[in-house]
Structure formats: structure tokens, C-alpha cells
Design a protein around this motif. Structure first.
Motif, PDB file in Angstrom:
ATOM      1  N   MET A  64       0.837  -1.204   0.000  1.00  0.00           N
ATOM      2  CA  MET A  64       0.000   0.000   0.000  1.00  0.00           C
ATOM      3  C   MET A  64       0.871   1.253   0.000  1.00  0.00           C
ATOM      4  N   TYR A  65       1.942   1.242   0.765  1.00  0.00           N
ATOM      5  CA  TYR A  65       2.828   2.405   0.855  1.00  0.00           C
ATOM      6  C   TYR A  65       3.466   2.709  -0.499  1.00  0.00           C
ATOM      7  N   SER A  66       3.922   1.672  -1.190  1.00  0.00           N
ATOM      8  CA  SER A  66       4.538   1.869  -2.499  1.00  0.00           C
ATOM      9  C   SER A  66       3.548   2.453  -3.495  1.00  0.00           C
ATOM     10  N   THR A  70       3.314   6.489  -5.081  1.00  0.00           N
ATOM     11  CA  THR A  70       3.278   6.779  -6.514  1.00  0.00           C
ATOM     12  C   THR A  70       2.053   7.602  -6.881  1.00  0.00           C
ATOM     13  N   LEU A  71       0.901   7.245  -6.341  1.00  0.00           N
ATOM     14  CA  LEU A  71      -0.336   7.977  -6.643  1.00  0.00           C
ATOM     15  C   LEU A  71      -0.256   9.437  -6.185  1.00  0.00           C
ATOM     16  N   HIS A  73       2.465  11.168  -5.667  1.00  0.00           N
ATOM     17  CA  HIS A  73       3.465  11.864  -6.478  1.00  0.00           C
ATOM     18  C   HIS A  73       2.873  12.265  -7.823  1.00  0.00           C
ATOM     19  N   MET A  74       2.125  11.338  -8.452  1.00  0.00           N
ATOM     20  CA  MET A  74       1.512  11.640  -9.739  1.00  0.00           C
ATOM     21  C   MET A  74       0.471  12.745  -9.597  1.00  0.00           C
ATOM     22  N   SER A  75      -0.273  12.755  -8.482  1.00  0.00           N
ATOM     23  CA  SER A  75      -1.242  13.820  -8.242  1.00  0.00           C
ATOM     24  C   SER A  75      -0.547  15.172  -8.134  1.00  0.00           C
ATOM     25  N   SER A  76       0.586  15.189  -7.431  1.00  0.00           N
ATOM     26  CA  SER A  76       1.343  16.435  -7.294  1.00  0.00           C
ATOM     27  C   SER A  76       1.865  16.912  -8.641  1.00  0.00           C
ATOM     28  N   LEU A  77       2.353  15.962  -9.454  1.00  0.00           N
ATOM     29  CA  LEU A  77       2.855  16.322 -10.784  1.00  0.00           C
ATOM     30  C   LEU A  77       1.740  16.898 -11.652  1.00  0.00           C
ATOM     31  N   MET A  78       0.549  16.302 -11.565  1.00  0.00           N
ATOM     32  CA  MET A  78      -0.573  16.787 -12.361  1.00  0.00           C
ATOM     33  C   MET A  78      -0.922  18.225 -11.979  1.00  0.00           C
ATOM     34  N   LYS A  79      -0.931  18.505 -10.685  1.00  0.00           N
ATOM     35  CA  LYS A  79      -1.227  19.866 -10.238  1.00  0.00           C
ATOM     36  C   LYS A  79      -0.168  20.843 -10.743  1.00  0.00           C
ATOM     37  N   ASP A  80       1.100  20.418 -10.659  1.00  0.00           N
ATOM     38  CA  ASP A  80       2.187  21.282 -11.133  1.00  0.00           C
ATOM     39  C   ASP A  80       2.050  21.560 -12.624  1.00  0.00           C
ATOM     40  N   SER A 125      16.671  13.640 -13.077  1.00  0.00           N
ATOM     41  CA  SER A 125      16.838  12.233 -12.707  1.00  0.00           C
ATOM     42  C   SER A 125      18.010  11.679 -13.501  1.00  0.00           C
ATOM     43  N   GLU A 126      19.053  11.257 -12.796  1.00  0.00           N
ATOM     44  CA  GLU A 126      20.217  10.675 -13.465  1.00  0.00           C
ATOM     45  C   GLU A 126      20.167   9.160 -13.323  1.00  0.00           C
ATOM     46  N   ALA A 127      20.213   8.484 -14.442  1.00  0.00           N
ATOM     47  CA  ALA A 127      20.138   7.022 -14.445  1.00  0.00           C
ATOM     48  C   ALA A 127      20.628   6.534 -15.803  1.00  0.00           C
ATOM     49  N   ASP A 128      20.677   5.205 -15.971  1.00  0.00           N
ATOM     50  CA  ASP A 128      21.049   4.707 -17.294  1.00  0.00           C
ATOM     51  C   ASP A 128      19.843   4.789 -18.225  1.00  0.00           C
ATOM     52  N   THR A 129      20.086   4.559 -19.501  1.00  0.00           N
ATOM     53  CA  THR A 129      19.039   4.748 -20.512  1.00  0.00           C
ATOM     54  C   THR A 129      17.788   3.932 -20.199  1.00  0.00           C
ATOM     55  N   TYR A 130      17.957   2.666 -19.826  1.00  0.00           N
ATOM     56  CA  TYR A 130      16.797   1.794 -19.648  1.00  0.00           C
ATOM     57  C   TYR A 130      15.987   2.185 -18.408  1.00  0.00           C
ATOM     58  N   GLN A 131      16.638   2.676 -17.372  1.00  0.00           N
ATOM     59  CA  GLN A 131      15.911   3.180 -16.211  1.00  0.00           C
ATOM     60  C   GLN A 131      15.118   4.443 -16.576  1.00  0.00           C
ATOM     61  N   LEU A 132      15.714   5.289 -17.419  1.00  0.00           N
ATOM     62  CA  LEU A 132      15.011   6.505 -17.838  1.00  0.00           C
ATOM     63  C   LEU A 132      13.820   6.181 -18.721  1.00  0.00           C
ATOM     64  N   LEU A 133      13.922   5.158 -19.543  1.00  0.00           N
ATOM     65  CA  LEU A 133      12.773   4.751 -20.358  1.00  0.00           C
ATOM     66  C   LEU A 133      11.601   4.344 -19.464  1.00  0.00           C
ATOM     67  N   GLU A 134      11.890   3.639 -18.373  1.00  0.00           N
ATOM     68  CA  GLU A 134      10.835   3.235 -17.448  1.00  0.00           C
ATOM     69  C   GLU A 134      10.220   4.441 -16.751  1.00  0.00           C
ATOM     70  N   LYS A 135      11.041   5.424 -16.406  1.00  0.00           N
ATOM     71  CA  LYS A 135      10.522   6.644 -15.780  1.00  0.00           C
ATOM     72  C   LYS A 135       9.614   7.406 -16.754  1.00  0.00           C
ATOM     73  N   LEU A 136       9.984   7.424 -18.032  1.00  0.00           N
ATOM     74  CA  LEU A 136       9.128   8.057 -19.033  1.00  0.00           C
ATOM     75  C   LEU A 136       7.794   7.326 -19.142  1.00  0.00           C
ATOM     76  N   ARG A 137       7.848   6.006 -19.185  1.00  0.00           N
ATOM     77  CA  ARG A 137       6.606   5.219 -19.300  1.00  0.00           C
ATOM     78  C   ARG A 137       5.701   5.467 -18.090  1.00  0.00           C
ATOM     79  N   GLY A 138       6.306   5.638 -16.923  1.00  0.00           N
ATOM     80  CA  GLY A 138       5.535   5.845 -15.705  1.00  0.00           C
ATOM     81  C   GLY A 138       5.115   7.279 -15.471  1.00  0.00           C
ATOM     82  N   GLY A 139       5.533   8.191 -16.358  1.00  0.00           N
ATOM     83  CA  GLY A 139       5.165   9.591 -16.213  1.00  0.00           C
ATOM     84  C   GLY A 139       5.929  10.324 -15.130  1.00  0.00           C
ATOM     85  N   LEU A 140       7.027   9.741 -14.646  1.00  0.00           N
ATOM     86  CA  LEU A 140       7.799  10.373 -13.575  1.00  0.00           C
ATOM     87  C   LEU A 140       8.721  11.463 -14.106  1.00  0.00           C
ATOM     88  N   ILE A 141       9.070  11.395 -15.376  1.00  0.00           N
ATOM     89  CA  ILE A 141       9.808  12.459 -16.051  1.00  0.00           C
ATOM     90  C   ILE A 141       9.105  12.751 -17.366  1.00  0.00           C
TER      91      ILE A 141
END
Length: 293
Positions: A64-66, A70-71, A73-80, A125-141
Motif C-alpha cells: 500500500m505504501y509503495s 506513486t499515486l 506523487h503523480m497527483s502532485s505532478l498533475m497539479k504542477d 533524474s540521473e540514471a542509465d538509458t533503460y531506467q530513464l525509459l521506465e521513468k518516461l513510461r511511468g510519467g515520472l519524467i
């Protein structure tokens, strides 16, 4: 279940006790305890093991915490993003970047962009390419600056810069090679320090030349390759723009004599994701910079 309940839940976990969370939330303890019980009743799971001095999450509570984090964080991003939509070129750009660009070219890009757009802030967000692809898919960046190769199917890709991959090392490793280029045969006799991203294309090149690739060191960060090379441990395989990472005066570099060994820097975004005004401004700036190169 609503965002207020999730906020209560996250705060209790972060503070460690219900009393500390109530103080943080500027409310009394009984209504907070009631909200937590209502949340547990709704999900049908015990989320906390309540002790005399602290609380511990159950397995269900950890899940539940995880998800709640995420929810929220995504709500905050949407407001921003909605605020940034209203204010145009003011706001924060959430940008992912690989280390081989973030520690070299990006400093120059950022300085010039910031001079033109001082009201735009960055969340990097600094990470390798494949980690950044996952962040893009998740809407985190919102955008990512990455290097090829990568699977581009889900993303809109804008190439910015193509550069050769070089072999760099102390003079003791490379000074006997008189040419400005180094052959794969010559490379095969050296202790190679290899950023793992290049392993596949190097193996392909070596295999086609009937050579075996046997690196002295493989790692997951271009900066590690540069640091080990700087220390004289071997010959690093790196893109040309990372040569600025070297500090030792005896470091020299040579282009690898194989046309396949190049790297392209690209800015990418998810094809179906909303693109903010500041992201569009930043992409236009990078494209303008690329055309001037």
C-alpha cells in the motif's frame, strides 16, 4: 479511499507513530486513528502492526505504501503541470539524463538555456538509458536525454548529436600506435575498461573481425570508465564528448577504426504523453543547438 486518506497513511508511515503524524498533520490523534481504521476496513487488510511505541507495516501495508506514494506523487505532478499550463514558460521541467551527457555536454546546454529562460527550474533524474525509459513510461519524467542504442518503439525521438566512440588511455598504452586511429586488432591486445552499454556493439565488431572481446573491467557508468582510465588502469572506451572528464595530462585518445562504433545523443518523450509548454521550449532550444553544431 481518497487522496486525503492516502496522505494520512503515508504520513503515519514516515513519522513512525500516529501521535507524531497527527502533530505533523495539525490534527488530533483520535480522528487520524479513525481514518486509518476506515482505510483498513475498505481495503480488507491489516496495514499496521501497532506496538506500544511505534507501528510496523505489514506486507499489505508495504504494498500500500509503495502504490500510495506513486499515486500522491503523480497527483502532485498533475497539479504542477496544470499550473505550468496556466503560466506558460514558468515552472519545473522534469528531465532524465544519462551520466555520460549529464556530466559533460549538459552543463553547457543548461547554462545557455538558463540565461534565456531564468524562470524555468529543473528536476533532474540521473540514471542509465533503460531506467530513464521506465521513468518516461511511468510519467515520472517528461523528457529524457539518452544515448543510442535503445528500443525506441514507445517514444518520439529527436537526434541531437552523433559522435565517434574513442579509445582513451595513458601514453604507456597508446603511444606506440602512430596513427590517429586504432584498429580492433590493436584494441584486442589492451586492457579495456568498458561501459556496459557498448558491450553489444563492440562484441559485434570484434566478432566480425574474428577477434575475442575480453575486457579488463565492465561497469555501468561512463564516469567509472573515465575514472579508472584516468588512474592508469587500462584503456577506456567512451564517446568523444566524455573526454572532458579526464584530468591526467598523460591521457591521449584515438578514434576506433570501425564506422559502426558511434553514439547518438537524443532527446525522447513518450508518444502519447502530454507535453508541457516548458518541455516544448526546451526541445526547441536543443534542436536549435543541434542545427548549429
Amino acid at each position: 479511499m481518497d487522496f486525503k486518506q492516502l496522505t494520512y497513511f503515508i504520513t503515519v508511515v514516515n513519522e513512525g507513530t500516529i501521535s507524531a503524524a497527527a502533530k505533523k498533520l495539525h490534527m488530533t490523534q483520535p480522528p487520524l486513528s479513525t481514518q486509518l481504521r476506515l482505510l483498513e476496513d475498505e481495503v480488507g487488510c491489516l496495514l499496521f502492526e501497532r506496538g506500544p511505541r511505534s507501528i510496523q507495516l505489514t506486507d499489505a501495508g508495504r504494498m500500500m505504501y509503495s502504490r500510495a506514494s506513486t499515486l500522491l506523487h503523480m497527483s502532485s505532478l498533475m497539479k504542477d503541470e496544470l499550473q505550468e499550463y496556466r503560466h506558460g514558460s514558468h515552472g519545473t521541467l522534469r528531465l532524465g539524463i544519462v551520466s555520460s551527457v549529464g556530466s559533460t555536454l549538459f552543463c553547457q546546454w543548461f547554462r545557455e538555456f538558463h540565461e534565456s529562460h531564468p524562470d524555468i527550474r529543473f528536476e533532474i533524474s540521473e540514471a542509465d538509458t533503460y531506467q530513464l525509459l521506465e521513468k518516461l513510461r511511468g510519467g515520472l519524467i517528461e523528457l529524457a536525454i539518452v544515448r543510442t542504442p535503445f528500443p525506441a518503439g514507445d517514444f518520439h525521438c529527436i537526434p541531437l548529436k552523433k559522435e565517434p566512440i574513442l579509445a582513451a588511455g595513458h601514453r604507456s598504452f597508446l603511444e606506440q600506435i602512430s596513427s590517429d586511429k586504432i584498429t580492433l586488432q590493436e584494441l584486442s591486445r589492451l586492457p579495456l575498461i568498458l561501459y556496459r552499454r557498448w558491450e553489444g556493439i563492440l562484441e559485434e565488431a570484434f566478432h566480425s573481425a574474428d577477434l575475442e572481446l575480453s575486457p579488463f573491467c565492465k561497469n555501468d557508468d561512463a564516469r567509472t570508465t573515465a575514472f579508472w582510465t584516468d588512474a592508469g588502469l587500462g584503456v577506456g572506451i567512451l564517446p568523444a564528448s566524455t573526454m572532458t572528464l579526464f584530468r591526467h595530462e598523460d591521457i591521449i585518445w584515438k578514434q576506433i577504426d570501425d564506422e559502426r562504433l558511434t553514439s547518438s545523443i537524443s532527446v525522447i518523450r513518450s508518444k502519447n504523453a502530454y507535453l508541457s509548454a516548458i518541455a516544448r521550449i526546451f526541445i526547441e532550444y536543443l534542436q536549435s543547438w543541434s542545427e548549429q553544431e
